[in-house]
Write an enzyme that holds these catalytic residues in place. Structure first.
Site, PDB file in Angstrom:
ATOM      1  N   SER A  48       4.960  -0.960  -5.424  1.00 26.85           N
ATOM      2  CA  SER A  48       4.214  -0.902  -6.714  1.00 26.85           C
ATOM      3  C   SER A  48       4.663  -2.037  -7.580  1.00 26.85           C
ATOM      4  CB  SER A  48       4.578   0.490  -7.264  1.00 26.85           C
ATOM      5  OG  SER A  48       4.150   0.351  -8.485  1.00 26.85           O
ATOM      6  N   TYR A  79      10.008   7.267 -10.067  1.00 23.93           N
ATOM      7  CA  TYR A  79       9.034   6.756  -9.265  1.00 23.93           C
ATOM      8  C   TYR A  79       9.573   5.304  -8.973  1.00 23.93           C
ATOM      9  CZ  TYR A  79       4.193   5.004  -7.665  1.00 23.93           C
ATOM     10  OH  TYR A  79       3.245   4.297  -6.754  1.00 23.93           O
ATOM     11  N   LYS A 125      10.161   2.610  -5.602  1.00 23.74           N
ATOM     12  CA  LYS A 125       9.319   1.464  -5.605  1.00 23.74           C
ATOM     13  C   LYS A 125      10.068   0.340  -5.607  1.00 23.74           C
ATOM     14  CE  LYS A 125       5.632   3.691  -4.682  1.00 23.74           C
ATOM     15  NZ  LYS A 125       5.078   3.872  -3.067  1.00 23.74           N
TER      16      LYS A 125
HETATM   17  P1  NAD Z   1      -3.256   9.213  -3.107  1.00 28.27           P
HETATM   18  O1  NAD Z   1      -2.779  10.557  -3.480  1.00 28.27           O
HETATM   19  O2  NAD Z   1      -4.646   8.945  -3.028  1.00 28.27           O
HETATM   20  O3  NAD Z   1      -2.871   9.280  -1.348  1.00 28.27           O
HETATM   21  C1  NAD Z   1      -1.625   9.526  -0.941  1.00 28.27           C
HETATM   22  C2  NAD Z   1      -1.611  10.090   0.442  1.00 28.27           C
HETATM   23  O4  NAD Z   1      -0.396  10.391   1.022  1.00 28.27           O
HETATM   24  C3  NAD Z   1      -2.334  11.307   0.449  1.00 28.27           C
HETATM   25  O5  NAD Z   1      -3.304  11.276   1.628  1.00 28.27           O
HETATM   26  C4  NAD Z   1      -1.267  12.345   0.674  1.00 28.27           C
HETATM   27  O6  NAD Z   1      -1.815  13.492   1.478  1.00 28.27           O
HETATM   28  C5  NAD Z   1      -0.232  11.798   1.450  1.00 28.27           C
HETATM   29  N1  NAD Z   1       1.003  12.281   1.400  1.00 28.27           N
HETATM   30  C6  NAD Z   1       1.745  12.791   0.202  1.00 28.27           C
HETATM   31  N2  NAD Z   1       3.018  13.191   0.693  1.00 28.27           N
HETATM   32  C7  NAD Z   1       3.173  13.095   1.929  1.00 28.27           C
HETATM   33  C8  NAD Z   1       3.969  13.493   2.931  1.00 28.27           C
HETATM   34  N3  NAD Z   1       5.284  13.929   2.308  1.00 28.27           N
HETATM   35  N4  NAD Z   1       3.832  12.933   4.184  1.00 28.27           N
HETATM   36  C9  NAD Z   1       2.792  12.190   4.625  1.00 28.27           C
HETATM   37  N5  NAD Z   1       1.629  12.050   3.648  1.00 28.27           N
HETATM   38  C10 NAD Z   1       1.667  12.428   2.450  1.00 28.27           C
HETATM   39  O7  NAD Z   1      -2.524   7.991  -3.320  1.00 28.27           O
HETATM   40  P2  NAD Z   1      -2.581   6.450  -3.305  1.00 28.27           P
HETATM   41  O8  NAD Z   1      -2.837   5.884  -4.621  1.00 28.27           O
HETATM   42  O9  NAD Z   1      -3.602   6.026  -2.154  1.00 28.27           O
HETATM   43  O10 NAD Z   1      -1.085   5.987  -2.914  1.00 28.27           O
HETATM   44  C11 NAD Z   1      -0.773   5.491  -1.644  1.00 28.27           C
HETATM   45  C12 NAD Z   1       0.466   4.636  -2.227  1.00 28.27           C
HETATM   46  O11 NAD Z   1       0.201   3.638  -3.158  1.00 28.27           O
HETATM   47  C13 NAD Z   1       1.575   5.568  -2.495  1.00 28.27           C
HETATM   48  O12 NAD Z   1       2.849   5.005  -1.983  1.00 28.27           O
HETATM   49  C14 NAD Z   1       1.666   5.026  -3.902  1.00 28.27           C
HETATM   50  O13 NAD Z   1       2.924   5.443  -4.643  1.00 28.27           O
HETATM   51  C15 NAD Z   1       1.327   3.594  -3.849  1.00 28.27           C
HETATM   52  N6  NAD Z   1       0.530   3.000  -5.047  1.00 28.27           N
HETATM   53  C16 NAD Z   1      -0.396   3.483  -5.719  1.00 28.27           C
HETATM   54  C17 NAD Z   1      -0.677   2.856  -7.025  1.00 28.27           C
HETATM   55  C18 NAD Z   1      -1.979   3.611  -7.554  1.00 28.27           C
HETATM   56  O14 NAD Z   1      -2.334   3.243  -8.842  1.00 28.27           O
HETATM   57  N7  NAD Z   1      -2.846   4.412  -7.091  1.00 28.27           N
HETATM   58  C19 NAD Z   1      -0.163   1.918  -7.451  1.00 28.27           C
HETATM   59  C20 NAD Z   1       1.111   1.216  -6.658  1.00 28.27           C
HETATM   60  C21 NAD Z   1       1.486   1.867  -5.705  1.00 28.27           C
END
Ligand code: NAD
Length: 257
Positions: A151, A164, A168
Site C-alpha cells: 500500500s 495498518y 504494509k
Molecule cells: P476488500 O475488502 O474489497 O477485499 C478484501 C478481501 O479480503 C475480501 O474478499 C475479504 O473477504 C478478504 N479477507 C479479509 N480477511 C480475510 C482473511 N482473514 N482471510 C482471507 N480473506 C480475507 O478490500 P480491497 O481494497 O480489495 O483490499 C485488497 C488488498 O488491497 C488488501 O490487502 C488491502 O490492504 C490492499 N489495499 C487496498 C487499498 C484500497 O484503497 N482499497 C489501498 C492499498 C492497499
C-alpha cells in the site's frame, strides 16, 4: 493507448482475498488470461452486493477454470490447505497474497486486539502465504512468482493508519527479504502498492466519498478502481518481469510522489 495481451494458460494461480475488490479483479484477470484460479477467502460472496456471482463462478461463466477454498489467511494451517488444493491442479505457479483488512483508528486508540487482528490478516497472512507457496514451488522443483499487496502507506504516513501501515511497510520488506533468499530457487517475489482504490475495505464510507477520494496535494486526481491495479499483478507474474524481483510497484495515481 495500446495494450499487452496476457497468456497464463496452463498456470495455476492462487489469489487470497479474491472474492472482492482488488483480489476479485486480479482473479478475473488471470482467469481471462487462461489460468486456473483458486480464490482463497473467508467468504465466497463478494462484499459489494452489486458485484454479482462469486468470483470462481464468474470466471467459469466466462469459460475459465476456477475454485473457491474457504480460507482464513491469518491461520497458517488454512494456507497449507490452499496450497494442497492447488496441487490438484498441478501446484501453485503464481501466489497472490492480497487478503487484507483495515480499521480506521487514531494511533492513541489502537488496542492490542485491533493490532493483532490487522497484523494477523495482513502481515502474518502474507508472510506465511509467501513461505508456503515458496516451499511448494521448491518441493516440486518449479520456478514461480509471488506477488504481495502492500500500500502507499508503506512509504507515506496517513492519519488513522498506524497499525495498518506497519503491516504494509512490513510486507514491503518481507517482499525484499524473501526475494533475496528465494532467487536461487527461481522464485521472484514482488509487491504492488495500490493507492486509494474504491472498494468495500473502506467500511463506513459513503460510496460517493469512497469514489471521489483525492490526495491532499492534488494527486491522485481520482480514486482508483480495482481494474486500475489488476494488470500490475499480471505483469509481475509474467515472463515480461523475469528480471524484476524484490520490487514494490506503486499503482496509486501518483499518490506517493
Ligand atoms: P476488500 O475488502 O474489497 O477485499 C478484501 C478481501 O479480503 C475480501 O474478499 C475479504 O473477504 C478478504 N479477507 C479479509 N480477511 C480475510 C482473511 N482473514 N482471510 C482471507 N480473506 C480475507 O478490500 P480491497 O481494497 O480489495 O483490499 C485488497 C488488498 O488491497 C488488501 O490487502 C488491502 O490492504 C490492499 N489495499 C487496498 C487499498 C484500497 O484503497 N482499497 C489501498 C492499498 C492497499
Amino acid at each position: 493507448m495500446g495494450h499487452i495481451d496476457a497468456d497464463f494458460a496452463g498456470e495455476t494461480v492462487v489469489v487470497t482475498g479474491g472474492s472482492s475488490g482488488i483480489g476479485r479483479a486480479v482473479a478475473m484477470g488471470f482467469g481471462d488470461a487462461g489460468a486456473t484460479v483458486i480464490n482463497a477467502d473467508v467468504q465466497a460472496a463478494p462484499k459489494d452486493l452489486d458485484a454479482g456471482t462469486p468470483t470462481h463462478e464468474a470466471i467459469e461463466e466466462r469459460g475459465g477454470t476456477a475454485a473457491f477454498v474457504e480460507t482464513d489467511v491469518s491461520d497458517p494451517a488454512h494456507i497449507k490447505s490452499v496450497i494442497a488444493a492447488a496441487r490438484e491442479f498441478g501446484g501453485v505457479d503464481v501466489m497472490v497474497n492480497n487478503a487484507g483488512v483495515h480499521r480506521s483508528l487514531a494511533f492513541l486508540d489502537v488496542s492490542p486486539e485491533d493490532f493483532a487482528f490487522v497484523h494477523g490478516v495482513n502481515a502474518r497472512g502474507t508472510f506465511f502465504g509467501t513461505q508456503a507457496a515458496a516451499r511448494d514451488m521448491i518441493d516440486r522443483g518449479d520456478e514461480g512468482a509471488i506477488i504481495n499487496t502492500s500500500s502507499t502507506t508503506a512509504g507515506r504516513a496517513e492519519w488513522n493508519h498506524s497499525h495498518y501501515a506497519t503491516t504494509k511497510g512490513g510486507i514491503r520488506m518481507l517482499t525484499r527479504s524473501a526475494a533475496l533468499e528465494l532467487d536461487e530457487h527461481g522464485i521472484r517475489v514482488n509487491a504492488v502498492a495500490p493507492g486509494p482504490i474504491a472498494t468495500e475495505i473502506r467500511e463506513g464510507w459513503s460510496r460517493e466519498a469512497r469514489d471521489t477520494v483525492r490526495g491532499s496535494g492534488g494527486l491522485p486526481s481520482r480514486a482508483g478502481t480495482p481494474e486500475d491495479v489488476r494488470d500490475a499483478y499480471l505483469y509481475l507474474a509474467s515472463e515480461g518481469a523475469a528480471y524484476v524481483t524484490g520490487e514494490t510497484l506503486w499503482v496509486d495515481g501518483g499518490a506517493h510522489v
